[in-house]
Design a protein around this motif. Structure first.
Motif, short mmCIF file in Angstrom:
data_model
loop_
_atom_site.label_atom_id
_atom_site.label_comp_id
_atom_site.label_asym_id
_atom_site.label_seq_id
_atom_site.Cartn_x
_atom_site.Cartn_y
_atom_site.Cartn_z
N ARG A 30 -8.23 -14.37 1.12
CA ARG A 30 -7.73 -13.87 2.41
C ARG A 30 -6.54 -12.93 2.17
N ILE A 31 -5.63 -13.33 1.26
CA ILE A 31 -4.46 -12.49 0.97
C ILE A 31 -4.91 -11.15 0.40
N PHE A 32 -5.89 -11.21 -0.53
CA PHE A 32 -6.36 -9.96 -1.14
C PHE A 32 -7.05 -9.05 -0.12
N ASN A 33 -7.79 -9.67 0.81
CA ASN A 33 -8.46 -8.83 1.81
C ASN A 33 -7.44 -8.07 2.65
N ARG A 34 -6.34 -8.76 3.00
CA ARG A 34 -5.29 -8.09 3.78
C ARG A 34 -4.63 -7.00 2.95
N LEU A 35 -4.37 -7.33 1.69
CA LEU A 35 -3.73 -6.36 0.80
C LEU A 35 -4.61 -5.11 0.67
N HIS A 36 -5.91 -5.33 0.50
CA HIS A 36 -6.81 -4.18 0.33
C HIS A 36 -6.84 -3.34 1.60
N LYS A 37 -6.77 -4.01 2.75
CA LYS A 37 -6.75 -3.24 4.00
C LYS A 37 -5.47 -2.37 4.04
N ALA A 38 -4.33 -3.00 3.69
CA ALA A 38 -3.05 -2.28 3.75
C ALA A 38 -3.04 -1.10 2.77
N ILE A 39 -3.44 -1.35 1.53
CA ILE A 39 -3.35 -0.24 0.56
C ILE A 39 -4.39 0.85 0.88
N GLY A 40 -5.49 0.42 1.48
CA GLY A 40 -6.49 1.42 1.91
C GLY A 40 -5.88 2.40 2.90
N LEU A 41 -4.99 1.88 3.75
CA LEU A 41 -4.36 2.75 4.76
C LEU A 41 -3.24 3.61 4.15
N LEU A 42 -2.67 3.15 3.03
CA LEU A 42 -1.54 3.88 2.42
C LEU A 42 -2.00 4.95 1.44
N GLU A 43 -3.21 4.78 0.90
CA GLU A 43 -3.68 5.65 -0.19
C GLU A 43 -3.65 7.14 0.15
N TYR A 44 -3.93 7.43 1.40
CA TYR A 44 -3.89 8.84 1.84
C TYR A 44 -2.55 9.48 1.46
N PHE A 45 -1.47 8.70 1.59
CA PHE A 45 -0.12 9.25 1.39
C PHE A 45 0.29 9.25 -0.08
N SER A 46 -0.34 8.38 -0.88
CA SER A 46 0.05 8.30 -2.29
C SER A 46 -0.85 9.15 -3.18
N SER A 47 -1.85 9.79 -2.57
CA SER A 47 -2.82 10.52 -3.39
C SER A 47 -2.63 12.02 -3.32
N GLN A 48 -1.70 12.49 -2.51
CA GLN A 48 -1.51 13.93 -2.40
C GLN A 48 -0.05 14.30 -2.22
N ASP A 49 0.20 15.61 -2.32
CA ASP A 49 1.56 16.16 -2.22
C ASP A 49 1.74 16.99 -0.95
N TRP A 50 2.94 17.01 -0.47
CA TRP A 50 3.28 17.93 0.62
C TRP A 50 4.54 18.68 0.22
N GLU A 51 4.73 19.81 0.86
CA GLU A 51 5.94 20.59 0.58
C GLU A 51 6.64 20.83 1.91
N TRP A 52 7.84 20.31 2.01
CA TRP A 52 8.56 20.47 3.28
C TRP A 52 9.71 21.46 3.10
#
Ligand SMILES: CCCCCCCCCCCCCCCCCCCC(=O)SCCNC(=O)CCNC(=O)[C@H](O)C(C)(C)COP(=O)(O)OP(=O)(O)OC[C@H]1O[C@@H](n2cnc3c(N)ncnc32)[C@H](O)[C@@H]1OP(=O)(O)O
Ligand SMILES: NC(=O)C1=CN([C@@H]2O[C@H](COP(=O)(O)OP(=O)(O)OC[C@H]3O[C@@H](n4cnc5c(N)ncnc54)[C@H](OP(=O)(O)O)[C@@H]3O)[C@@H](O)[C@H]2O)C=CC1
Length: 423
Positions: A379-401
């Motif tokens: 159960r803990i891992f399923n929640r963790l996988h859901k959370a990191i699935g939502l974060l991956e978008y932000f950790s997989s690419q770069d932005w320039e501000w």
């Protein structure tokens, strides 16, 4: 010209989201660095069986307020809670409180928002956009208002690679969206959400983009500043290093790695991890409040409050720091010895999820069952996988501000006297 501390002396400040991560640090910093501030009016709702008064009294006992408490044991007298549920019409502020706020507020800091990535669109719209509109209407009734400061996010326009300090055209006219969603039931809204949010990853970034536009629409009537922090992390220096009270953003990932639970995550080692400490964001917020009120820029200024352009730090470096720091300072009750790897390869990540997450979880749950206990690891891992699935978008690419407005504030002719407000 008044320094920041001098400027806030005698002022009445309204803060939304004061019970949140950033709001609390803002309240503390105002009380500490601007001891002559007249009053802090904070909009608070009852929650989890606690009344508004109980919540505020509990918050003021927090370690975060230790230095303020020591300097002035009566500091709580400057904090005036106002009952408000932001999702209700008129923010559910009583007519007497509306009168009170209209008569005395000089500066508004709007921090409240839902920051959940999986928030249903209707709710995210209600809180992040409609409540912002309501607050802007209230601000227009304030007779002595000098500045309205809106906290946005650097990722409001994460569908772009280069982000300037401008408000981009909204993905849809907010008024039209609000009117259309009003008659739709939740199921229909859920079905059309991916089409609506388009190339943004979640309802959070989408509604924060709409909110910026809504705020900008009032720039002829109000003196507005918009701050866009990137990933807000633990405090750098104030009130003490390392203060944090949530698992948002990467914090939850770090803890999961430190507990030995998280062993693999998809991220780009070479992508910039644009983290910014909460005290830096709060210092900037106070400086922007001061600058907006004193200099009254002709149009809304946007401040990209990011770190990557000045001091780039990469997810790959973070992996090393996180793991070595947990090896030196192990967390209590760790599941396994911390050891996690970042990979950008989907298949390799899936392999390690199977081998290092699911398989040990299965064995551990089997062990718990044999001991007559309830299985919990899967159960803990399923929640963790859901959370990191939502974060991956932000950790997989770069932005320039672009952050010219921040540079202007720090070094330009604005006369930023920020001795106590390091940004
Ligand atoms: C070697 C290892 C190091 C690895 C380095 C690489 C790390 C890469 C990390 C990449 C992170 C990138 C992050 C980018 C974020 C940028 C976004 C822009 C910034 C912003 O503008 S706003 C702030 C961003 N908002 C968030 O972060 C919110 C995200 N969270 C959510 O949307 C929800 O919490 C979530 C994840 C959908 C889970 O929902 P749900 O299942 O309903 O659970 P709850 O929220 O109710 O929480 C239940 C329980 O779990 C705790 N919790 C929450 N999140 C985490 C987590 N990530 N890890 C561990 N635990 C977590 C939460 O506190 C609750 O605990 P209780 O005890 O209260 O029950
Ligand atoms: N954290 C981050 O990494 C980043 C945050 N931001 C922005 O900074 C701001 C603050 O974020 P942060 O402090 O992290 O968020 P938190 O989730 O910690 O705080 C949110 C605040 O909003 C309040 N709020 C939420 N819903 C309601 C409601 N219906 N009625 C009244 N108050 C409500 C919460 O009150 P309650 O305690 O009652 O729930 C809380 O005080 C947000 O605008 C966010 O978009 C931007 C970039 C990064």
């Amino acid at each position: 010209m008044a320094s920041i501390t001098e400027y806030y002396a005698g002022k009445s400040v309204l803060i939304t989201g004061a019970t949140g991560f950033m709001g609390k640090v803002l309240v503390e910093k105002l009380l500490w660095s601007c001891p002559d501030v007249k009053a802090l009016y904070i909009l608070v709702r009852p929650k989890a069986g606690q009344s508004m008064e109980q919540r505020v009294s509990h918050m003021m006992k927090c370690k975060l307020f230790d230095r303020v408490r020591e300097a002035n044991p009566d500091f709580h007298k400057k904090i005036i809670p106002i009952s408000s549920e932001l999702t209700q019409p008129g923010l559910s502020i009583s007519p007497e409180d509306v009168e009170k706020l209209s008569a005395c507020i000089n500066i508004v800091f709007h921090c409240a928002a839902t920051i959940r990535f999986d928030e249903p669109l209707k709710h995210a719209l209600q809180l992040n956009v409609i409540a912002t509109q309501e607050l802007l209407s209230l601000a227009q009734r304030m007779h002595h208002l000098e500045a309205f400061i809106h906290i946005s996010t650097a990722y409001a326009n994460c569908n772009r690679k280069h982000i300037d300090e401008v408000i981009y055209p909204p993905p849809v006219e907010p008024k039209k969206l609000i009117e259309s969603l009003e008659w739709m039931d939740d199921g229909i809204v859920q079905d059309i959400t991916p089409r609506l949010i388009g190339d943004r990853p979640n309802t959070y970034t989408y509604t924060k983009a709409l909110a910026e536009y809504v705020v900008q629409q009032e720039q002829d009537k109000l003196n507005i500043g918009i701050i866009r922090p990137s990933i807000v992390g633990a405090s750098w220096q104030e009130p003490f290093p390392g203060w944090i009270d949530n698992f948002n953003g990467p914090s939850g990932v770090f803890i999961a790695a430190g507990k030995g639970i998280l062993r693999t995550m998809r991220a780009n080692n070479d992508a910039v991890a644009d983290l910014i400490p909460v005290d830096v964001v709060v210092n900037l917020t106070l400086a922007v409040g001061w600058y907006t009120a004193v200099h009254r820029p002709k149009t809304t200024l946007v401040y990209n409050c990011t770190s990557g352009g000045i001091n780039p730090f990469h997810w790959g470096e973070i992996e090393h720091h996180v793991i070595s720091s947990f090896k030196r300072n192990p967390l209590e009750q760790a599941f396994r010895r911390p050891n996690a790897n970042i990979t950008s390869n989907y298949l390799i990540n899936q392999y390690w999820i199977l081998v290092s997450h699911k398989f040990p979880a299965l064995i551990y749950d089997l062990f718990l069952r044999l001991c007559g206990q309830k299985p919990q690891m899967m159960r803990i891992f399923n929640r963790l996988h859901k959370a990191i699935g939502l974060l991956e978008y932000f950790s997989s690419q770069d932005w320039e501000w672009n952050s010219d407005n921040i540079s202007m504030l720090m070094t330009g002719p604005a006369g930023y006297k920020g001795a106590h407000y390091s940004i």
